[in-house]
Write a protein that holds these residues in place. Structure first.
Motif, PDB file in Angstrom:
ATOM      1  N   ARG A   1      24.199-193.309 -13.278  1.00  0.00           N
ATOM      2  CA  ARG A   1      25.397-193.751 -13.985  1.00  0.00           C
ATOM      3  C   ARG A   1      25.255-193.487 -15.494  1.00  0.00           C
ATOM      4  NH1 ARG A   1      29.082-194.298 -11.937  1.00  0.00           N
ATOM      5  NH2 ARG A   1      29.788-196.363 -11.295  1.00  0.00           N
TER       6      ARG A   1
ATOM      7  N   ARG B   1      28.874-202.448  -7.637  1.00  0.00           N
ATOM      8  CA  ARG B   1      29.217-201.892  -8.936  1.00  0.00           C
ATOM      9  C   ARG B   1      28.248-202.359 -10.023  1.00  0.00           C
ATOM     10  NH1 ARG B   1      34.133-200.419 -11.399  1.00  0.00           N
ATOM     11  NH2 ARG B   1      34.585-199.377  -9.424  1.00  0.00           N
TER      12      ARG B   1
ATOM     13  N   TYR C   1      25.261-200.148 -10.668  1.00  0.00           N
ATOM     14  CA  TYR C   1      25.607-198.966 -11.444  1.00  0.00           C
ATOM     15  C   TYR C   1      25.900-199.327 -12.908  1.00  0.00           C
ATOM     16  CZ  TYR C   1      26.306-196.578  -6.927  1.00  0.00           C
ATOM     17  OH  TYR C   1      26.139-196.031  -5.687  1.00  0.00           O
ATOM     18  N   ASP C   2      26.901-200.201 -13.103  1.00  0.00           N
ATOM     19  CA  ASP C   2      27.387-200.446 -14.463  1.00  0.00           C
ATOM     20  C   ASP C   2      26.497-201.401 -15.256  1.00  0.00           C
ATOM     21  OD1 ASP C   2      29.425-198.715 -14.036  1.00  0.00           O
ATOM     22  OD2 ASP C   2      31.016-200.206 -13.908  1.00  0.00           O
TER      23      ASP C   2
ATOM     24  N   HIS D   1      34.111-193.462 -12.142  1.00  0.00           N
ATOM     25  CA  HIS D   1      34.057-194.387 -11.012  1.00  0.00           C
ATOM     26  C   HIS D   1      34.695-193.837  -9.734  1.00  0.00           C
ATOM     27  CE1 HIS D   1      33.197-197.041 -14.408  1.00  0.00           C
ATOM     28  NE2 HIS D   1      32.550-197.778 -13.537  1.00  0.00           N
TER      29      HIS D   1
ATOM     30  N   ASP E   1      32.460-194.283  -6.492  1.00  0.00           N
ATOM     31  CA  ASP E   1      31.852-195.582  -6.237  1.00  0.00           C
ATOM     32  C   ASP E   1      32.456-196.221  -5.004  1.00  0.00           C
ATOM     33  OD1 ASP E   1      30.491-195.122  -8.495  1.00  0.00           O
ATOM     34  OD2 ASP E   1      31.363-196.732  -9.678  1.00  0.00           O
TER      35      ASP E   1
END
Length: 492
Positions: free
Chosen positions: A345, A393, A396-397, A485, A488
């Motif tokens: 990411r 999520r 990743y973020d 995104h 995702d």
């Protein structure tokens, strides 16, 4: 000097019995799992595989797969029995040339009893003959084999091998591969690595692929169908093979405009991660109804859905970043998934920065501000998210935010040295989050345990420094946010 004690009769016999060395321990079965707490029955104990040789035949019309898998392995203990992870029907197993007894246990365990036990350190050749219809085989209600109008695809995470070859299915047992697949003439068979040869005879074409570098089982891929294949070379001479289903329809142009830039984007990633770790690269886009991309080694899998809104170089950057972070350096356990997804990411954030569509700091600010303190997003710990949240999520973020926080703490010079040094130090191997924390402290000379604990493990929103993350307001959404995104989605 040795002394000999002479005792007559029965007493001598008793003494000799007492003095005799203890008999060797009886061989024991290998464990039916590798010991991963997220997936206790994935992988197996008692042996290591160094090479897989797969010789397969596939019929696209009926989805019938038949093959012979030859595994070269070394016993890590005295073994009376061992397991392989597999879900298709097995007709014969041989160990070191002799027929072995076999049966099944659990949801995906092939249990093998060799004619003669294996001693610790002994090398073994295991041959498994099998067949089946992969799309009809479900384990715990799902299949990782994706049926397409003109064939089938094996690509999924954390498991995909069960539906097309028997294996020790855990990232810690990496091996080299030779994959030979015969398909009806006019159909192509794609896999990892370099194409060694391609021959057509009596209406069948056999494709022979080779992966020399260590490769985890879930990163092995097979795609059979009708593809338009492009071939080229990088500036350094590495072969680039990309493939596109002939039935992509309206997605074809966007897919080509993205995946054909793989070599260029890989060269760009080398600026951050160091030299590319493999001897081939590329990507493929089959006509599947899936909604995710996957970093299958040297040749990532992309869904048509990845290009539904137009070209998407960001997803290509993500999957190619995994070639360093996830493929060359693989996780020790599935809890360490941040070492894969957080870095891939962040590579997208760096690409966005390079393209003028939002800096890494702006993306971190937006991600941080987008989730209020009571958002369940902050309850997921990227450093150990649990199997149900492995691809959440937050991994990743929030995982990428952790890297931006690290960059702010140690500065760009040490941060770049860290990004390049880590995949070089662990090339071809496995690592865990704790290893990275220690390496980051070594490179920067700063204590960082608290920073990583805050961003990777605490079930609450970190208190951001105003100079690093926006506080009290939601910043403007960076232009790259939506594209980043796109891919995702859950793996199943």
């Amino acid at each position: 000097m040795r002394h000999r004690l002479i005792v007559p009769g029965a007493a001598a016999a008793a003494l000799l019995l007492l003095a005799a060395p203890a008999s060797a321990a009886e061989p024991t079965p290998g464990a039916p799992g590798a010991g991963d707490p997220y997936y206790p029955d994935y992988g197996n104990g008692g042996y290591d595989v160094s090479h897989y040789d797969l010789r397969l035949t596939y019929r696209p019309k009926t989805d019938e797969l038949a093959g012979t898998a030859t595994l070269l392995a070394t016993a890590r203990q005295d073994l009376s029995r061992f397991n392989l992870d597999f879900a298709l029907d097995v007709t014969e197993v041989r160990v070191n040339g002799k027929k072995a007894r076999f049966g099944t246990s659990g949801a995906h365990e092939l249990r093998i009893t060799p004619a003669e036990p294996l001693a610790e350190g002994e090398k073994a050749t295991v041959v498994v003959r099998y067949h089946g219809t992969p799309s009809k085989v479900k384990v715990d209600g799902f299949t990782s084999w994706h049926r397409t109008p003109d064939g089938g695809v094996a690509a999924n995470e954390p498991e995909s091998a069960w539906w097309w070859f028997p294996s020790n299915d855990h990232p810690t047992d990496k091996a080299s591969y030779d994959i030979s697949v015969a398909v009806p003439e006019g159909t192509q068979a794609l896999s990892n690595g370099t194409l060694q040869s391609q021959r057509t005879r009596a209406g069948w074409t056999r494709f022979n692929w080779r992966s020399r570098a260590p490769q985890a089982t879930y990163l092995a891929t097979l795609a059979v169908g009708r593809f338009d294949i492009t071939r080229s070379e990088t500036d350094s001479g590495l072969p680039v093979i990309n493939a596109y289903s002939k039935d992509l329809g309206e997605h074809e142009g966007a897919a080509r405009a993205s995946v054909e830039r793989t070599a260029e984007l890989t060269e760009w990633l080398e600026n951050y991660f160091g030299s590319y770790p493999f001897d081939a690269l590329g990507g493929y886009v089959p006509n599947t109804d899936t909604t995710f991309a996957l970093e299958t080694q040297t040749r990532p899998f992309y869904s048509p859905d990845d290009f539904a809104d137009g070209s998407n170089t960001s997803v290509v950057v993500h999957e190619m970043a995994h070639q360093w972070y996830g493929d060359s350096v693989s996780v020790k356990g599935w809890k360490d998934i941040w070492l894969n997804e957080g870095f891939a990411r962040y590579a997208q954030w760096l690409w966005s920065e390079d393209q003028g569509e939002g800096t890494a700091q702006e993306l971190a600010d937006y991600a941080y501000a987008s989730h209020p303190a009571d958002d369940p997003f902050w309850k997921v710990a990227p450093g150990d998210p649990g199997p149900d949240n492995q691809f959440h999520r937050a991994v990743y973020d929030r995982g990428a935010m952790a890297l931006q926080a690290l960059r702010n703490r140690i500065g760009d010079k040490d941060f770049l040295a860290l990004l390049k040094g880590w995949p070089k130090a662990h090339r071809g191997g496995n690592a865990e989050v704790g290893d990275f924390v220690a390496y980051a402290e070594k490179v920067s000379g700063k204590p960082l345990a608290g920073l990583f604990d805050t961003w990777l493990y605490q079930p609450s929103k970190p208190a951001a420094h105003v100079s690093a993350f926006t506080a009290g307001r939601t910043p403007e959404r960076p232009r790259s946010w939506k594209q980043i995104h796109t891919a995702d989605h859950p793996r199943r």
